[in-house]
Structure formats: C-alpha cells, structure tokens
Design a protein around this motif. Structure first.
Motif, PDB file in Angstrom:
ATOM      1  N   PRO A  71       0.789  -1.234   0.000  1.00  0.00           N
ATOM      2  CA  PRO A  71       0.000   0.000   0.000  1.00  0.00           C
ATOM      3  C   PRO A  71       0.821   1.283   0.000  1.00  0.00           C
ATOM      4  O   PRO A  71       0.346   2.332  -0.411  1.00  0.00           O
ATOM      5  N   ASP A  72       2.097   1.208   0.472  1.00  0.00           N
ATOM      6  CA  ASP A  72       2.926   2.417   0.588  1.00  0.00           C
ATOM      7  C   ASP A  72       4.002   2.518  -0.480  1.00  0.00           C
ATOM      8  O   ASP A  72       4.940   3.314  -0.347  1.00  0.00           O
ATOM      9  N   SER A  73       3.882   1.732  -1.550  1.00  0.00           N
ATOM     10  CA  SER A  73       4.934   1.712  -2.574  1.00  0.00           C
ATOM     11  C   SER A  73       5.155   3.086  -3.204  1.00  0.00           C
ATOM     12  O   SER A  73       6.202   3.365  -3.770  1.00  0.00           O
ATOM     13  N   ILE A  74       4.176   3.966  -3.076  1.00  0.00           N
ATOM     14  CA  ILE A  74       4.240   5.321  -3.636  1.00  0.00           C
ATOM     15  C   ILE A  74       5.321   6.165  -2.945  1.00  0.00           C
ATOM     16  O   ILE A  74       5.686   7.235  -3.426  1.00  0.00           O
ATOM     17  N   PHE A  75       5.882   5.645  -1.818  1.00  0.00           N
ATOM     18  CA  PHE A  75       6.908   6.383  -1.055  1.00  0.00           C
ATOM     19  C   PHE A  75       8.266   5.658  -1.131  1.00  0.00           C
ATOM     20  O   PHE A  75       8.755   5.115  -0.125  1.00  0.00           O
ATOM     21  N   PRO A  76       8.918   5.627  -2.298  1.00  0.00           N
ATOM     22  CA  PRO A  76      10.146   4.822  -2.448  1.00  0.00           C
ATOM     23  C   PRO A  76      11.366   5.373  -1.716  1.00  0.00           C
ATOM     24  O   PRO A  76      12.334   4.665  -1.501  1.00  0.00           O
ATOM     25  N   ASN A  77      11.320   6.650  -1.316  1.00  0.00           N
ATOM     26  CA  ASN A  77      12.520   7.227  -0.707  1.00  0.00           C
ATOM     27  C   ASN A  77      12.851   6.590   0.643  1.00  0.00           C
ATOM     28  O   ASN A  77      13.920   6.813   1.185  1.00  0.00           O
ATOM     29  N   ASN A  78      11.939   5.782   1.175  1.00  0.00           N
ATOM     30  CA  ASN A  78      12.182   5.145   2.477  1.00  0.00           C
ATOM     31  C   ASN A  78      13.035   3.877   2.392  1.00  0.00           C
ATOM     32  O   ASN A  78      13.607   3.473   3.396  1.00  0.00           O
ATOM     33  N   TRP A  79      13.082   3.261   1.218  1.00  0.00           N
ATOM     34  CA  TRP A  79      13.833   2.001   1.140  1.00  0.00           C
ATOM     35  C   TRP A  79      15.122   2.088   0.338  1.00  0.00           C
ATOM     36  O   TRP A  79      15.934   1.168   0.340  1.00  0.00           O
ATOM     37  N   VAL A  80      15.348   3.224  -0.344  1.00  0.00           N
ATOM     38  CA  VAL A  80      16.547   3.301  -1.195  1.00  0.00           C
ATOM     39  C   VAL A  80      17.082   4.728  -1.238  1.00  0.00           C
ATOM     40  O   VAL A  80      16.331   5.693  -1.139  1.00  0.00           O
ATOM     41  N   SER A  81      18.414   4.844  -1.357  1.00  0.00           N
ATOM     42  CA  SER A  81      19.017   6.145  -1.693  1.00  0.00           C
ATOM     43  C   SER A  81      20.132   5.902  -2.706  1.00  0.00           C
ATOM     44  O   SER A  81      20.815   4.874  -2.663  1.00  0.00           O
ATOM     45  N   PHE A  82      20.274   6.854  -3.620  1.00  0.00           N
ATOM     46  CA  PHE A  82      21.242   6.745  -4.725  1.00  0.00           C
ATOM     47  C   PHE A  82      22.306   7.825  -4.564  1.00  0.00           C
ATOM     48  O   PHE A  82      21.986   8.976  -4.292  1.00  0.00           O
ATOM     49  N   HIS A  83      23.570   7.442  -4.783  1.00  0.00           N
ATOM     50  CA  HIS A  83      24.673   8.344  -4.466  1.00  0.00           C
ATOM     51  C   HIS A  83      25.587   8.587  -5.670  1.00  0.00           C
ATOM     52  O   HIS A  83      25.677   7.756  -6.574  1.00  0.00           O
ATOM     53  N   GLU A  84      26.280   9.732  -5.633  1.00  0.00           N
ATOM     54  CA  GLU A  84      27.084  10.185  -6.776  1.00  0.00           C
ATOM     55  C   GLU A  84      28.232   9.257  -7.133  1.00  0.00           C
ATOM     56  O   GLU A  84      28.703   9.273  -8.264  1.00  0.00           O
ATOM     57  N   ASP A  85      28.703   8.469  -6.159  1.00  0.00           N
ATOM     58  CA  ASP A  85      29.822   7.561  -6.456  1.00  0.00           C
ATOM     59  C   ASP A  85      29.341   6.234  -7.028  1.00  0.00           C
ATOM     60  O   ASP A  85      30.116   5.296  -7.205  1.00  0.00           O
ATOM     61  N   GLY A  86      28.022   6.135  -7.321  1.00  0.00           N
ATOM     62  CA  GLY A  86      27.485   4.902  -7.903  1.00  0.00           C
ATOM     63  C   GLY A  86      26.953   3.919  -6.878  1.00  0.00           C
ATOM     64  O   GLY A  86      26.431   2.862  -7.224  1.00  0.00           O
ATOM     65  N   GLN A  87      27.067   4.280  -5.594  1.00  0.00           N
ATOM     66  CA  GLN A  87      26.549   3.390  -4.546  1.00  0.00           C
ATOM     67  C   GLN A  87      25.043   3.572  -4.361  1.00  0.00           C
ATOM     68  O   GLN A  87      24.507   4.672  -4.506  1.00  0.00           O
ATOM     69  N   VAL A  88      24.398   2.461  -4.012  1.00  0.00           N
ATOM     70  CA  VAL A  88      22.970   2.466  -3.696  1.00  0.00           C
ATOM     71  C   VAL A  88      22.837   1.876  -2.297  1.00  0.00           C
ATOM     72  O   VAL A  88      23.451   0.849  -1.994  1.00  0.00           O
ATOM     73  N   ALA A  89      22.067   2.540  -1.434  1.00  0.00           N
ATOM     74  CA  ALA A  89      21.832   2.002  -0.087  1.00  0.00           C
ATOM     75  C   ALA A  89      20.413   1.445  -0.011  1.00  0.00           C
ATOM     76  O   ALA A  89      19.473   2.066  -0.506  1.00  0.00           O
ATOM     77  N   LEU A  90      20.292   0.264   0.590  1.00  0.00           N
ATOM     78  CA  LEU A  90      18.982  -0.357   0.835  1.00  0.00           C
ATOM     79  C   LEU A  90      18.731  -0.355   2.340  1.00  0.00           C
ATOM     80  O   LEU A  90      19.617  -0.735   3.116  1.00  0.00           O
ATOM     81  N   TYR A  91      17.525   0.055   2.738  1.00  0.00           N
ATOM     82  CA  TYR A  91      17.266   0.320   4.152  1.00  0.00           C
ATOM     83  C   TYR A  91      16.258  -0.654   4.778  1.00  0.00           C
ATOM     84  O   TYR A  91      15.332  -1.108   4.105  1.00  0.00           O
ATOM     85  N   PRO A  92      16.414  -0.898   6.095  1.00  0.00           N
ATOM     86  CA  PRO A  92      15.476  -1.753   6.820  1.00  0.00           C
ATOM     87  C   PRO A  92      14.198  -0.984   7.180  1.00  0.00           C
ATOM     88  O   PRO A  92      14.261   0.142   7.669  1.00  0.00           O
TER      89      PRO A  92
END
Length: 308
Positions: A71-92
């Motif tokens: 139901p909350d998929s419309i809020f993607p900023n809570n599970w991922v962040s994208f960074h300038e060095d090419g890294q992606v963070a996945l969050y709990p």
C-alpha cells in the motif's frame, strides 16, 4: 558533490490504501471513506508527475506490482538512496508489508536510462533485530557538507545511523523531534516531515525539537553551512509544510516541490523567503497525504548516480 538533482524515481501505485502496519506510529495517517482510493491516488500521482516533467525534471516512473499488495509503494525514498559515487543504499523498514517494496528490478530501469550502479550497501539484515532506518525519510542528507540530520524514532535507530555515516562518510547530527498527539508529545516518525534541506536554505519546524540543547546544535550546523533558516510552526508541519524537496529542471532552474496543502499553509513571508532561492512547484495530493501519511518529498527518490 551536488545537493539537488534533476532525476527522480517515482513508483505509480496500484494497491494504495491506508497501511494499518504503519499507522501505529505515523500520526499523520487518517482513515478515508473512499471506495476508489487507489484510483484517486493514481490520478494525483499522474498529475504530479506531469507537473514535474513540464518544468524539465527527468522523472523515471516504475509501476508497483499488484500481487505484492504494497500500500505504501508510492513512497520509495524510504527504502533506497542513490549516491554520486554509484553506490545504492537499501534500508530496513519498520512495517513488514513495506519490505516487499524493495524491488531490485527497478535498478535495471535506471541502468537502461544510462545510470551506473557500482555497489549496493545493504542494511536490511537489521530487520531481523527489529532495527530500522528508513532511508531519506529518516535521514536528511546534506550531501555537499556531508552531514546526516536524523530525528531518532522507532523508524530511525541511532546505532544504524552511525553505521551509515561511517560507511558513507557523513557527520551525524542527531536529535529528537516530537509532535503533539492528544495530550502527549510523541516522536515524529520521519525527519523529513519536519525538515527539508535545500542548497542555500533549510525549512524546519524547530518547535518539534523540545530539548533546547539539541535545537541549538541543529541550528549551529545549519548556520555553519550558510543555510538560511525558514522556520515553520507545528501546525504548518501537520499540513506537510516540512515535507518538501528542492529539484532542478530545464536550464538548471531550481524548484522547491511540495503539496498544494503545504503551499496553502505557508505565510507570505515564508513564500517570499523560499522564492529568493527558487520557484515553488506544488500539486494537489490530498488522498495520498491523508491515507498515506506522507507527502510530496516522500514520493520522490532522488537519483544522484553517475552516467554510465
């Protein structure tokens, strides 16, 4: 390092509703008597995307998966962040039914759009210990000055925040932020409903930081980095006036994106302060705000990845 980007990842809803698993500590959520809730939310989503694209923001839209019942998929900023060095963070994630939102197939869509992912930093194992840090909902990143502002809550664990800061070389700025719920002061579920950081300014609800020392410390960091402070009231925060994001459109033109409801809550003086730095872009997303308990900023996952 850049503080703002012209590329946003957004997830179109297919099973939007008030999420009973998040409402336990998101006091912005309300039940809505709308049998066509997802249709209303999708319409608001599409109008919002259209407005962003009209000013030249590169919006990469991916579709939610109906079978996953997220139901909350419309809020993607809570599970991922994208960074300038090419890294992606996945969050709990705090809510179990939100964990299915982490769909790595979305990354291939970014790669198809010409972005390069070099590494995935995965914090999701913390869920096994009931420890959470919900992406750029919990973390307000000053990417230029390498600071991570974070209000501690059931969805933002201090130790995990420090681990993130060590991995990504950020200085943590830690505090507690509260809202009045009935006659109680309870922790605000996400930092990004009380604070927004632009290139040259910060919109912040200082009234939520009850501890004077903590408030002083947050202000010290913002002033140190030359940010103009635009203070909002707790009442305005409840209209989602803290949930904003600065983005870049065509010819490098800058916009502060917010909901129409947040925009309406601002005073003339606050609008004038914002407009010294950038134009305001707002869209009507009442259904999403009332049932989802999140607003414009929550709907946008900023893409800072390098081009391949």
């Amino acid at each position: 390092m850049k503080q703002i980007t012209d590329t946003i990842l957004m997830v179109r809803p297919v099973a939007f509703r008030m999420n009973e698993q998040t409402s336990v500590n998101n006091y912005f959520q309300k039940n809505m008597n709308d049998p066509d809730l997802n249709i209303s939310a999708a319409r608001e989503f599409d109008d919002f995307v259209k407005k962003l694209k009209a000013v030249g923001v590169n919006v990469i839209v991916v579709d939610d998966v109906l079978e996953d019942n997220t139901p909350d998929s419309i809020f993607p900023n809570n599970w991922v962040s994208f960074h300038e060095d090419g890294q992606v963070a996945l969050y709990p994630m705090f809510a179990e039914n939100r964990r299915k939102e982490r769909r790595l197939e979305y990354f291939s869509k970014l790669e198809e759009a010409g972005f390069k992912i070099t590494d995935i930093v995965d914090y999701t194992a913390a869920e096994e210990d009931d420890v959470f840090l919900e992406g750029t909902g919990s973390l307000i990143l000053d990417r230029v000055n390498e600071k991570a502002y974070c209000a501690i809550s059931p969805r933002a664990d201090e130790d995990l925040l420090i681990e993130f800061c060590e991995d990504f070389e950020y200085t943590p700025v830690i505090f507690n932020a509260y809202q009045s719920v009935g006659d109680k002061r309870l922790p605000i579920y996400h930092t990004n409903v009380m604070m927004c950081l632009g290139e040259e300014f910060a919109v912040i609800c200082l009234d939520t930081i009850d501890e004077k020392k903590e408030r002083k410390n947050v202000l010290k960091h913002l002033k140190q980095d030359g940010k103009e402070i635009i203070a909002i009231s707790e009442k305005q925060m409840h209209e989602f006036a803290g949930n904003m994001l600065q983005v870049q459109g065509t010819f490098g033109k800058k916009y502060l994106v917010m909901s129409a409801r947040a925009h309406r809550s601002l005073t003339e003086e606050q609008v004038a302060k914002i407009e010294k730095h950038c134009e305001i872009l707002s869209s009507e997303i009442q259904t999403i705000e009332i049932a989802g308990g999140g607003s414009a900023r929550c709907m946008m996952a900023e893409v800072f990845l390098p081009k391949a």
